[in-house]
Write a protein that holds these residues in place. Sequence first.
Motif, PDB file in Angstrom:
ATOM      1  N   ALA A  76      35.171  31.571  39.416  1.00  0.00           N
ATOM      2  CA  ALA A  76      36.561  31.215  39.626  1.00  0.00           C
ATOM      3  C   ALA A  76      37.432  32.257  39.068  1.00  0.00           C
ATOM      4  O   ALA A  76      38.612  32.550  39.611  1.00  0.00           O
ATOM      5  CB  ALA A  76      36.873  29.762  39.203  1.00  0.00           C
ATOM      6  N   GLY A  77      37.193  32.424  37.687  1.00  0.00           N
ATOM      7  CA  GLY A  77      38.009  33.375  37.042  1.00  0.00           C
ATOM      8  C   GLY A  77      38.182  34.783  37.666  1.00  0.00           C
ATOM      9  O   GLY A  77      39.168  35.422  37.856  1.00  0.00           O
ATOM     10  N   VAL A  78      37.014  35.510  38.070  1.00  0.00           N
ATOM     11  CA  VAL A  78      37.032  36.690  38.744  1.00  0.00           C
ATOM     12  C   VAL A  78      37.522  36.749  40.198  1.00  0.00           C
ATOM     13  O   VAL A  78      38.427  37.649  40.289  1.00  0.00           O
ATOM     14  CB  VAL A  78      35.560  37.030  38.974  1.00  0.00           C
ATOM     15  CG1 VAL A  78      35.547  38.630  39.577  1.00  0.00           C
ATOM     16  CG2 VAL A  78      34.846  37.358  37.457  1.00  0.00           C
ATOM     17  N   GLY A  79      37.486  35.635  40.755  1.00  0.00           N
ATOM     18  CA  GLY A  79      38.054  35.445  41.901  1.00  0.00           C
ATOM     19  C   GLY A  79      39.597  35.353  42.051  1.00  0.00           C
ATOM     20  O   GLY A  79      40.206  36.026  42.778  1.00  0.00           O
ATOM     21  N   LEU A  80      39.816  34.539  41.070  1.00  0.00           N
ATOM     22  CA  LEU A  80      41.455  34.641  40.917  1.00  0.00           C
ATOM     23  C   LEU A  80      42.069  35.919  40.254  1.00  0.00           C
ATOM     24  O   LEU A  80      43.151  36.340  40.968  1.00  0.00           O
ATOM     25  CB  LEU A  80      41.831  33.380  39.944  1.00  0.00           C
ATOM     26  CG  LEU A  80      41.489  32.041  40.406  1.00  0.00           C
ATOM     27  CD1 LEU A  80      41.930  31.018  39.462  1.00  0.00           C
ATOM     28  CD2 LEU A  80      42.346  31.752  41.705  1.00  0.00           C
ATOM     29  N   PHE A  81      41.294  36.474  39.396  1.00  0.00           N
ATOM     30  CA  PHE A  81      42.029  37.852  38.779  1.00  0.00           C
ATOM     31  C   PHE A  81      42.001  39.033  39.533  1.00  0.00           C
ATOM     32  O   PHE A  81      43.094  39.587  39.925  1.00  0.00           O
ATOM     33  CB  PHE A  81      41.146  38.110  37.413  1.00  0.00           C
ATOM     34  CG  PHE A  81      41.813  39.421  36.787  1.00  0.00           C
ATOM     35  CD1 PHE A  81      42.735  38.839  35.966  1.00  0.00           C
ATOM     36  CD2 PHE A  81      41.549  40.739  36.799  1.00  0.00           C
ATOM     37  CE1 PHE A  81      43.483  39.948  35.218  1.00  0.00           C
ATOM     38  CE2 PHE A  81      41.970  41.416  36.015  1.00  0.00           C
ATOM     39  CZ  PHE A  81      42.907  41.276  35.267  1.00  0.00           C
ATOM     40  N   PHE A  82      41.006  39.062  40.323  1.00  0.00           N
ATOM     41  CA  PHE A  82      40.675  40.164  41.259  1.00  0.00           C
ATOM     42  C   PHE A  82      41.045  39.724  42.785  1.00  0.00           C
ATOM     43  O   PHE A  82      41.301  40.993  43.741  1.00  0.00           O
ATOM     44  CB  PHE A  82      39.302  40.903  41.307  1.00  0.00           C
ATOM     45  CG  PHE A  82      39.159  41.610  40.145  1.00  0.00           C
ATOM     46  CD1 PHE A  82      39.442  42.913  39.711  1.00  0.00           C
ATOM     47  CD2 PHE A  82      38.386  40.964  39.097  1.00  0.00           C
ATOM     48  CE1 PHE A  82      39.142  43.666  38.544  1.00  0.00           C
ATOM     49  CE2 PHE A  82      38.252  41.477  37.706  1.00  0.00           C
ATOM     50  CZ  PHE A  82      38.146  42.712  37.711  1.00  0.00           C
ATOM     51  N   GLY A  83      41.557  38.786  43.071  1.00  0.00           N
ATOM     52  CA  GLY A  83      41.627  38.304  44.646  1.00  0.00           C
ATOM     53  C   GLY A  83      40.422  38.042  45.441  1.00  0.00           C
ATOM     54  O   GLY A  83      40.415  37.482  46.322  1.00  0.00           O
ATOM     55  N   SER A  84      39.224  38.620  44.914  1.00  0.00           N
ATOM     56  CA  SER A  84      37.865  38.279  45.496  1.00  0.00           C
ATOM     57  C   SER A  84      36.755  38.553  44.404  1.00  0.00           C
ATOM     58  O   SER A  84      37.095  39.295  43.398  1.00  0.00           O
ATOM     59  CB  SER A  84      37.854  39.262  46.847  1.00  0.00           C
ATOM     60  OG  SER A  84      37.734  40.606  46.555  1.00  0.00           O
ATOM     61  N   ILE A  85      35.757  38.124  44.874  1.00  0.00           N
ATOM     62  CA  ILE A  85      34.714  38.602  44.189  1.00  0.00           C
ATOM     63  C   ILE A  85      33.505  38.979  45.264  1.00  0.00           C
ATOM     64  O   ILE A  85      33.079  38.813  46.082  1.00  0.00           O
ATOM     65  CB  ILE A  85      34.049  37.365  43.183  1.00  0.00           C
ATOM     66  CG1 ILE A  85      32.935  37.840  42.330  1.00  0.00           C
ATOM     67  CG2 ILE A  85      33.483  36.281  44.292  1.00  0.00           C
ATOM     68  CD1 ILE A  85      32.406  36.670  41.323  1.00  0.00           C
ATOM     69  N   HIS A  86      32.677  40.221  44.423  1.00  0.00           N
ATOM     70  CA  HIS A  86      31.701  40.842  45.041  1.00  0.00           C
ATOM     71  C   HIS A  86      30.476  40.120  45.072  1.00  0.00           C
ATOM     72  O   HIS A  86      30.147  39.419  43.999  1.00  0.00           O
ATOM     73  CB  HIS A  86      31.357  42.163  44.857  1.00  0.00           C
ATOM     74  CG  HIS A  86      30.841  42.970  45.937  1.00  0.00           C
ATOM     75  ND1 HIS A  86      29.388  42.890  46.050  1.00  0.00           N
ATOM     76  CD2 HIS A  86      31.175  44.062  46.792  1.00  0.00           C
ATOM     77  CE1 HIS A  86      29.054  43.639  46.960  1.00  0.00           C
ATOM     78  NE2 HIS A  86      30.081  44.180  47.634  1.00  0.00           N
ATOM     79  N   GLY A  87      29.571  39.927  46.074  1.00  0.00           N
ATOM     80  CA  GLY A  87      28.339  39.122  45.925  1.00  0.00           C
ATOM     81  C   GLY A  87      27.552  39.792  44.899  1.00  0.00           C
ATOM     82  O   GLY A  87      26.777  39.055  44.374  1.00  0.00           O
ATOM     83  N   ILE A  88      27.408  41.060  44.817  1.00  0.00           N
ATOM     84  CA  ILE A  88      26.761  41.624  43.694  1.00  0.00           C
ATOM     85  C   ILE A  88      26.971  41.399  42.314  1.00  0.00           C
ATOM     86  O   ILE A  88      26.207  41.256  41.422  1.00  0.00           O
ATOM     87  CB  ILE A  88      26.781  43.267  43.708  1.00  0.00           C
ATOM     88  CG1 ILE A  88      25.915  43.767  45.122  1.00  0.00           C
ATOM     89  CG2 ILE A  88      26.272  44.125  42.697  1.00  0.00           C
ATOM     90  CD1 ILE A  88      26.036  45.232  45.253  1.00  0.00           C
TER      91      ILE A  88
END
Length: 787
Positions: free
Chosen positions: A289-301
Amino acid sequence: MIGVRNRLPIVLWAALVVLATWLIYSQVRVVTDLALFLPRGATPVERLLVKQLREGPASRLILIALQGAPSETLARVSADLAQRLQAGNLFGYVNNGDASWSLREQELLLNNRYLLSPGLTRERFTTQALRSALEARLRDLASPSGALEKRLLPRDPTGELKQVLQAWAGGPSPLRKHGVWFSADGGRVMLVAETRAPAFDLDAQAQALAYIRQAFSAAAPDSESVSLMLSGPAVFAVEARDTIRGEAWRLSLLATGLVALFLFLVYRSFKALLFCGIPLLSGILAAVAGVGLFFGSIHGITVAFGITLIGVAVDYPIHLFSHRKPSETPVRTAARIWPTLRLGALTTALGYTAMLFSGFQGLSQLGLFAIVGLITAAVVTRWVLPVLASETKPQAALPWERQVSLTVTRLRRLYWLPVALIAAGLLYLVFLDRSPWETDLANLSPVPADRKALDRELRAELGVPDVTRLLVVYGDNAEDALQRSEGITGPLKNFIRRGIIAGFYAPSRYLPSKTTQRQRQAALPTESALRRALRQAMQGLPFRQDAFEPFVTDVIAARSRPLLAPDDFKNTGLGLRLGSLLFRHDGRWVALIPLRGVTDDAALTEWASGLNNPGVRYLNVKAATNRLVNRYRDEALTLFAWGAGAIALLLILGLRSVTAALRVLLPVGAAVIGGIVLLLVLDQRLSLFHLAALLLVVGIGLDYALFFNRVSRDGAEQAQTAKAVVVCGVTTALVFGILATSQIPVLNAIGTTLIAGVLLCLVLTAALSRDPGSDGLPGRGYTGGRP
């Protein structure tokens, strides 16, 4: 029962879990574009390289082959399949030898054939040339393609459109049979398809591959003997992802089962077993959740490797349950071990902070994921898990605990081992006669050798350009880039004669420069000259006198037709092909010239360097990609070094003693160096995947070393610590020992590195562990503070 005072952490934790879960499902977007893990490039050529790796035409090309049936059946299925693929919106270009273009595209090429035809000269309109062309058309009318020739004959008796179509179709064509492409032995029919989606958008590429398979099933419903084969960069990338994902899930499930069984045997409680997973799962939810919100998306890797990096969080509940005394509540145990647990989590997280400042978004995402995940897991272990586990009973001592404690005591005699291992390892690395690094990404690919051989075979049959060799031509505008690309076709043809290359594909092959177009217009005859030559050429031939009036009209119109520009091909399959070779990048125009059948890289490099023209560069994509990734690795090493320095500083501040910090750092450093040396001795070369695994080794080693060196004069507590660390080590070894059995290079690298690192951490941290009530380093009085 949970007291009122202890309900607040549970309520907050539950609320955060619900919030994180909602954010993940509603707000966080998981992406698969591998460009996030590519360097941005320091030079224009490097930035162009990244662009080509991501969306270049060669990387979007899918090679299709059908075999296993009579040639007539294969040809029918090929035609049906090509039609179905062209009808979809996933492919910008599909060709099976028929080269069917849309009506708009055919009309565009037909109307502008005199500007585009590569063979157009004044000599083509002489009486003799026109006579030869008309006689050739008469012969063509009797061929199987006679219907098409009859339709085009009044407008194009010289066959200019045929030359234009051949230019757009590509290089030397394979064997053509029943109207489609066949392999040289006639046993395999072949097609090529170019996806619209970027090559690194693996979800889109997987969708395109699924569409091909679905179209094939519809095209050959009754031809069970026909088999479909697919190849190309996108095919390999999607299959590699699916293979790694499937292998990882299979091995992870096996490892999880073994770990669960082991922990149940240790704690003999299903509740304790379930509680052990809560901190890690909470950390994963918070990190995603944190990475997704900060960067707008999160990579599967990021998710996959991030979970690996925070794997040390599994140890936190093990410490809680293993350090619990018979008369102690979990809340009290958590408070007692919290200073050590907190310092371990902070130092490990601090090691990842340097990654936040990376120039690569993928690396930054990994750093944030690890930090958020570790801190969350530690906080949950401190304030949530003890409350949830408040009804569990303390574990009675196990028969093997005393033996573990005695083993640790014996290992303390090897206090010299970490320093000796560091010295020996550094000497080995200094005198190593080869590079320790894996510099060829191909060696990390899980693609089987037979699939690579099939790809080479199909490329040779289809005459597809080599995806790894390009000439890059820069221009101030599109016209300048086209003129420059035309200017080097002479030397390239000479290279073909010398056998240095087998062919090339310049954008000017499809769209000549305006200068060339004007020359072709100037080569067109006047109306009177054309009519006179045509009348003489038709003598004695069975054509009506007015049969070629459309031809005369088109030639006269072409003399004043507006010159073509790239925008004239917009929103067509032709435009997609042209746009992949001629485009604007970094404020300049670029013309790409893919090369086929390169046999001498050195000659091409020397030639391009000797042009004294900074606008022309020879690019070996494979070599340049390896250099980029190696620079990525070097930056990662620099960031990890800064992280190591920050860890050392925090340990000194947290332990309030340089000596105590050395007791923690020495075995961890020795484990890392020893693990590296062991991998090299086993003839493995280090890659970024090994570096990621070594980061986890550092986190695990810090955890073991800090707990082994807790200040305690209680021998029973020291025995509990020994038990906790061994249980942590066994669980980690089980997980990554299973992973080390994988035949996939990436998974094997992670597993092998971690199994070696964990075992070394266990032995070396035990060697420098503290005796109950002892002083600092062996033979010295301990004056450091409590962790």
